[in-house]
Design a protein around this motif. Structure first.
Motif, PDB file in Angstrom:
ATOM      1  N   TYR A 122      -5.746  -3.786  -5.053  1.00 42.18           N
ATOM      2  CA  TYR A 122      -5.809  -2.529  -5.812  1.00 42.18           C
ATOM      3  C   TYR A 122      -7.147  -1.813  -5.595  1.00 42.18           C
ATOM      4  O   TYR A 122      -7.190  -0.583  -5.580  1.00 42.18           O
ATOM      5  CB  TYR A 122      -5.579  -2.806  -7.300  1.00 42.18           C
ATOM      6  CG  TYR A 122      -4.167  -3.267  -7.609  1.00 42.18           C
ATOM      7  CD1 TYR A 122      -3.080  -2.447  -7.336  1.00 42.18           C
ATOM      8  CD2 TYR A 122      -3.930  -4.521  -8.166  1.00 42.18           C
ATOM      9  CE1 TYR A 122      -1.779  -2.863  -7.603  1.00 42.18           C
ATOM     10  CE2 TYR A 122      -2.640  -4.948  -8.441  1.00 42.18           C
ATOM     11  CZ  TYR A 122      -1.578  -4.121  -8.160  1.00 42.18           C
ATOM     12  OH  TYR A 122      -0.291  -4.526  -8.421  1.00 42.18           O
ATOM     13  N   CYS A 137      -7.649   3.924 -12.217  1.00 41.00           N
ATOM     14  CA  CYS A 137      -7.924   4.734 -11.045  1.00 41.00           C
ATOM     15  C   CYS A 137      -7.955   6.188 -11.474  1.00 41.00           C
ATOM     16  O   CYS A 137      -6.939   6.713 -11.982  1.00 41.00           O
ATOM     17  CB  CYS A 137      -6.830   4.517  -9.990  1.00 41.00           C
ATOM     18  SG  CYS A 137      -7.009   5.512  -8.515  1.00 41.00           S
ATOM     19  N   ALA A 191       0.681   3.965  -2.999  1.00 41.65           N
ATOM     20  CA  ALA A 191       0.332   5.363  -2.694  1.00 41.65           C
ATOM     21  C   ALA A 191       1.429   6.308  -3.184  1.00 41.65           C
ATOM     22  O   ALA A 191       1.140   7.391  -3.712  1.00 41.65           O
ATOM     23  CB  ALA A 191       0.120   5.528  -1.190  1.00 41.65           C
ATOM     24  N   GLY A 214       0.814  -1.207   0.000  1.00 42.83           N
ATOM     25  CA  GLY A 214       0.000   0.000   0.000  1.00 42.83           C
ATOM     26  C   GLY A 214       0.848   1.257   0.000  1.00 42.83           C
ATOM     27  O   GLY A 214       0.518   2.233  -0.691  1.00 42.83           O
ATOM     28  N   ARG A 240      -8.736  -1.558  -2.940  1.00 40.60           N
ATOM     29  CA  ARG A 240      -8.617  -0.794  -1.683  1.00 40.60           C
ATOM     30  C   ARG A 240      -8.089   0.615  -1.920  1.00 40.60           C
ATOM     31  O   ARG A 240      -8.298   1.510  -1.133  1.00 40.60           O
ATOM     32  CB  ARG A 240      -7.635  -1.504  -0.744  1.00 40.60           C
ATOM     33  CG  ARG A 240      -8.264  -2.344   0.279  1.00 40.60           C
ATOM     34  CD  ARG A 240      -7.215  -2.959   1.180  1.00 40.60           C
ATOM     35  NE  ARG A 240      -7.386  -2.562   2.572  1.00 40.60           N
ATOM     36  CZ  ARG A 240      -6.491  -1.927   3.271  1.00 40.60           C
ATOM     37  NH1 ARG A 240      -5.346  -1.562   2.745  1.00 40.60           N
ATOM     38  NH2 ARG A 240      -6.725  -1.628   4.532  1.00 40.60           N
ATOM     39  N   TYR A 241      -7.347   0.776  -3.001  1.00 36.46           N
ATOM     40  CA  TYR A 241      -6.732   2.079  -3.305  1.00 36.46           C
ATOM     41  C   TYR A 241      -7.449   2.809  -4.429  1.00 36.46           C
ATOM     42  O   TYR A 241      -6.888   3.706  -5.041  1.00 36.46           O
ATOM     43  CB  TYR A 241      -5.241   1.903  -3.615  1.00 36.46           C
ATOM     44  CG  TYR A 241      -4.505   1.514  -2.374  1.00 36.46           C
ATOM     45  CD1 TYR A 241      -4.012   2.474  -1.497  1.00 36.46           C
ATOM     46  CD2 TYR A 241      -4.376   0.179  -2.022  1.00 36.46           C
ATOM     47  CE1 TYR A 241      -3.402   2.120  -0.320  1.00 36.46           C
ATOM     48  CE2 TYR A 241      -3.765  -0.199  -0.841  1.00 36.46           C
ATOM     49  CZ  TYR A 241      -3.279   0.780   0.003  1.00 36.46           C
ATOM     50  OH  TYR A 241      -2.678   0.423   1.184  1.00 36.46           O
TER      51      TYR A 241
END
Ligand code: COA
Length: 139
Positions: A113, A137, A87, A83, A115-116
């Protein structure tokens, strides 16, 4: 936990990034070394996360805003290292004023992925003999 993140060129981070990727992709996942190493490394930005001075996780951001080669040493998984790398790469993309980041996810990593903020799209396909799905994203 004493983490430190380094974002830099392949020239600067090659030794650390290559060692982690070799261990994870070539040894653990049995990806042929000639597929794992490619000439996109030279033109990508790389992230290497160290824990108490030991490089444990890596990933790269390509010029076309694709993230790839996300790898955490097996002994350090499930503790947030992946993570932190993701980030950091998303932050790099934001600094470039990229609006959408893409990646090709191995099936097992899709929930990671998500989760982000990544969303899967399209049909699954084979890459290095493993099922992958494209994800995006919006930043
Ligand atoms: N691996 C790790 N976490 C997963 C997961 C998976 N396959 N699927 C879902 N998750 C979730 C976990 O449940 C966890 O959420 P929680 O904290 O709510 O429980 C979170 O994602 C884990 O986050 P983190 O600890 O930051 O992940 P990590 O450090 O284990 O790194 C990978 C994740 C995928 C980079 C790591 O497992 C890895 O290197 N795998 C081998 C190489 C690989 O497959 N790379 C991806 C290629 S697309």
């Amino acid at each position: 936990m004493n983490y430190s993140m380094c974002i830099s060129s392949w020239t600067e981070l090659k030794n650390e990034a290559q060692a982690i990727r070799y261990e994870v992709f070539v040894i653990e996942q049995q990806v042929p070394v000639e597929l794992e190493m490619d000439d996109l490394d030279e033109v990508s930005e790389h992230a290497v996360l160290s824990l108490d001075g030991q490089a444990i996780a890596t990933g790269r951001l390509l010029p076309n805003a694709h993230i790839g080669r996300m790898a955490v040493l097996a002994s350090h998984r499930g503790q947030g290292a992946g993570g932190l790398v993701l980030a950091a790469l998303l932050e790099q993309a934001k600094q470039r004023e990229v609006t959408t980041v893409f990646l090709s996810a191995q099936q097992h990593a899709i929930p990671f992925y998500e989760r982000y903020g990544f969303v899967a799209y399209g049909e699954a396909y084979l890459d290095a003999d493993m099922a992958h799905t494209m994800m995006r994203c919006d930043l």
